[in-house]
Design an enzyme around this catalytic site. Structure first.
Site, mmCIF file in Angstrom:
data_model
loop_
_atom_site.group_PDB
_atom_site.id
_atom_site.type_symbol
_atom_site.label_atom_id
_atom_site.label_comp_id
_atom_site.label_asym_id
_atom_site.label_seq_id
_atom_site.Cartn_x
_atom_site.Cartn_y
_atom_site.Cartn_z
ATOM 1 N N ASP A 13 44.499 43.668 38.779
ATOM 2 C CA ASP A 13 44.834 45.153 37.358
ATOM 3 C C ASP A 13 45.365 45.290 37.898
ATOM 4 O OD1 ASP A 13 42.930 43.978 36.038
ATOM 5 O OD2 ASP A 13 41.298 45.394 36.629
ATOM 6 N N LYS A 16 50.204 42.184 38.086
ATOM 7 C CA LYS A 16 51.242 41.635 38.450
ATOM 8 C C LYS A 16 51.799 40.597 37.637
ATOM 9 C CE LYS A 16 46.796 39.857 40.757
ATOM 10 N NZ LYS A 16 46.342 41.021 40.473
ATOM 11 N N GLY A 42 43.550 38.730 34.068
ATOM 12 C CA GLY A 42 43.298 38.458 32.740
ATOM 13 C C GLY A 42 44.778 39.074 32.951
ATOM 14 N N HIS A 43 46.335 38.896 32.530
ATOM 15 C CA HIS A 43 47.587 39.380 32.906
ATOM 16 C C HIS A 43 47.874 39.637 31.572
ATOM 17 C CE1 HIS A 43 47.605 36.651 37.268
ATOM 18 N NE2 HIS A 43 46.564 37.747 37.151
ATOM 19 N N GLN A 175 43.526 38.958 41.189
ATOM 20 C CA GLN A 175 42.766 39.512 41.894
ATOM 21 C C GLN A 175 42.879 40.549 42.754
ATOM 22 O OE1 GLN A 175 40.530 35.947 41.139
ATOM 23 N NE2 GLN A 175 40.399 37.212 39.386
ATOM 24 N N ARG A 253 37.788 50.936 33.869
ATOM 25 C CA ARG A 253 37.903 50.931 35.636
ATOM 26 C C ARG A 253 37.638 51.762 36.342
ATOM 27 N NH1 ARG A 253 43.303 47.985 33.589
ATOM 28 N NH2 ARG A 253 42.850 46.226 33.694
HETATM 29 P P1 IMP Z 1 34.181 37.622 39.361
HETATM 30 O O1 IMP Z 1 35.528 37.383 39.609
HETATM 31 O O2 IMP Z 1 34.111 37.497 37.768
HETATM 32 O O3 IMP Z 1 32.825 36.806 39.574
HETATM 33 O O4 IMP Z 1 34.067 38.859 38.973
HETATM 34 C C1 IMP Z 1 33.903 39.727 40.265
HETATM 35 C C2 IMP Z 1 34.298 40.676 41.174
HETATM 36 O O5 IMP Z 1 35.720 40.719 39.859
HETATM 37 C C3 IMP Z 1 33.647 41.643 39.970
HETATM 38 O O6 IMP Z 1 34.302 43.562 40.444
HETATM 39 C C4 IMP Z 1 34.625 41.181 38.833
HETATM 40 O O7 IMP Z 1 34.971 42.831 37.668
HETATM 41 C C5 IMP Z 1 35.926 41.949 39.304
HETATM 42 N N1 IMP Z 1 37.614 40.731 39.275
HETATM 43 C C6 IMP Z 1 37.775 39.712 39.167
HETATM 44 N N2 IMP Z 1 38.265 38.603 38.153
HETATM 45 C C7 IMP Z 1 39.459 40.536 38.340
HETATM 46 C C8 IMP Z 1 40.275 41.034 37.745
HETATM 47 O O8 IMP Z 1 41.241 40.003 37.565
HETATM 48 N N3 IMP Z 1 40.875 41.983 37.602
HETATM 49 C C9 IMP Z 1 39.993 42.870 38.339
HETATM 50 N N4 IMP Z 1 39.050 42.922 38.503
HETATM 51 C C10 IMP Z 1 38.963 42.058 38.856
HETATM 52 MG MG MG Z 2 44.117 42.056 35.401
#
Ligand code: IMP
Ligand code: MG
Length: 332
Positions: A13, A16, A42-43, A175, A253
């Site tokens: 977040d 990017k 999520g972009h 991420q 967040r």
């Molecule tokens: P997962 O990737 O869904 O397994 O989540 C694992 C951890 O990564 C959690 O804390 C999610 O909130 C975080 N996370 C996964 N993808 C994103 C992202 O694109 N942005 C922010 N946090 C993410």
């Molecule tokens: Mg994002």
């Protein structure tokens, strides 16, 4: 072959999507590649005044650049088709633009059901963890085994190495460093590699790497199950002003000050040579300029100028060539 990379320096977040969108517009790329993660990402992208949130599909699609979901990713076919539909409905032509590495693994409905029950990590519940687990336990399903995906499949070796035309790839990370499976705060991490190193597993040799853009926010945010936010009403304010709610899940967040040692580590390990700090406009609005220098020690600045100088100084010492401070959700 030339490859530029965009990576997150914090916990995802960082904005990017905005940087890749800008680079796609100006960089003359032949391909844009997502190299890790799935639809947990999520972009948020503003294109010609319209807001789009993409999860799987790289930002190249907005500019008619071949957009590839690499083998480092996991793909949910349902979400993939939903996204194509949304893009088309938003006036974006996706025909012949979107490709999936044939050896990319697939997220199944079982994966989503299982991840949907997660309470320990605070995942996005999109099935990413179980899909990667099955990939590594050698019981996973690859994109090439799904008939509906046939028209989109691509072999990354032939695409990048046998192509007679010039190949210039923008590699779009998902991420961030603090969520990396090996270098993040395990188990509060995602299930993929979020560092520059992960690019090279998608048929891109290290000799192709040119610029690495590290993207950070002027403060930090984290979404998930661990306690991250310190007790301070300023973070509630930042969350509101910065609209710090997940673009995938809508969850609030947790917010914190920028951490200098973490930033340094992330810049070094990603071989970053260009840095963008986003959301300066939000700190501007709360008018608090703080950087965490070490555990429980904070550097408090009188104004934005001092804050910028402090960060620039740190980054220049690490060999970073360009540092941008951005005030706008739509521009660098
Ligand atoms: P997962 O990737 O869904 O397994 O989540 C694992 C951890 O990564 C959690 O804390 C999610 O909130 C975080 N996370 C996964 N993808 C994103 C992202 O694109 N942005 C922010 N946090 C993410
Ligand atoms: Mg994002």
């Amino acid at each position: 072959m030339i490859a530029d990379v965009v990576v997150g320096l914090q916990y995802g977040d960082e904005g990017k999507g905005k940087i890749t969108h800008h680079l796609c517009k100006t960089g003359g790329y032949s391909h844009v590649l997502r190299f890790n993660g799935g639809c947990n990402a999520g972009h948020t992208i503003f294109h010609e005044g319209k807001k789009f949130v993409t999860h799987h599909i790289p930002a190249g699609v907005f500019f008619g650049i071949k957009s590839i979901i690499g083998n480092g990713c996991v793909l949910d076919p349902e979400q993939f088709f939903r996204e194509i539909k949304e893009l088309e409905e938003g006036g974006i032509n996706t025909k012949g633009m979107i490709y999936i590495a044939k050896n990319c693994h697939v997220i199944t409905s079982e994966h989503k059901d299982e991840d949907g029950r997660d309470i320990k990590i605070g995942t996005t519940r999109r099935g990413n963890g179980p899909a990667y687990r099955d990939k590594y336990s050698r019981s996973g399903v690859m994109a090439k085994e799904i008939p509906e995906l046939k028209p989109y499949l691509i072999d990354l070796y032939s695409e990048f190495h046998e192509n007679k035309n010039e190949v210039k790839i923008l590699c779009e990370g998902a991420q961030g460093f603090g969520l990396d499976i090996d270098w993040g705060d395990y188990p509060y991490v995602t299930s993929s590699h979020c560092l520059t190193a992960a690019v090279m597993l998608n048929a891109i040799p290290h000799t192709a790497l040119r610029d690495v853009w590290g993207v950070a926010k002027a403060y930090e945010t984290y979404v998930g199950a661990k306690n991250f936010e310190l007790k301070n009403p300023v973070f509630t304010k930042i969350r509101k002003l910065g609209n710090e709610f997940g673009s995938t899940t809508g969850r609030p967040r947790q917010c914190g000050w920028l951490e200098a040692p973490f930033l340094k580590r992330s810049v070094k390990m990603n071989a970053v040579n260009k840095v963008v700090f986003n959301k300066m406009d939000i700190l501007e609005q709360v008018d608090r300029w703080v950087v965490k220098r070490q555990k429980n020690k904070f550097e408090i600045f009188h104004n934005r100028n001092q804050f910028e100088n402090y960060l620039e100084d740190i980054l220049k010492k690490l060999g970073v060539e360009v540092v941008h401070f951005s005030d706008s959700p739509e521009q660098i």
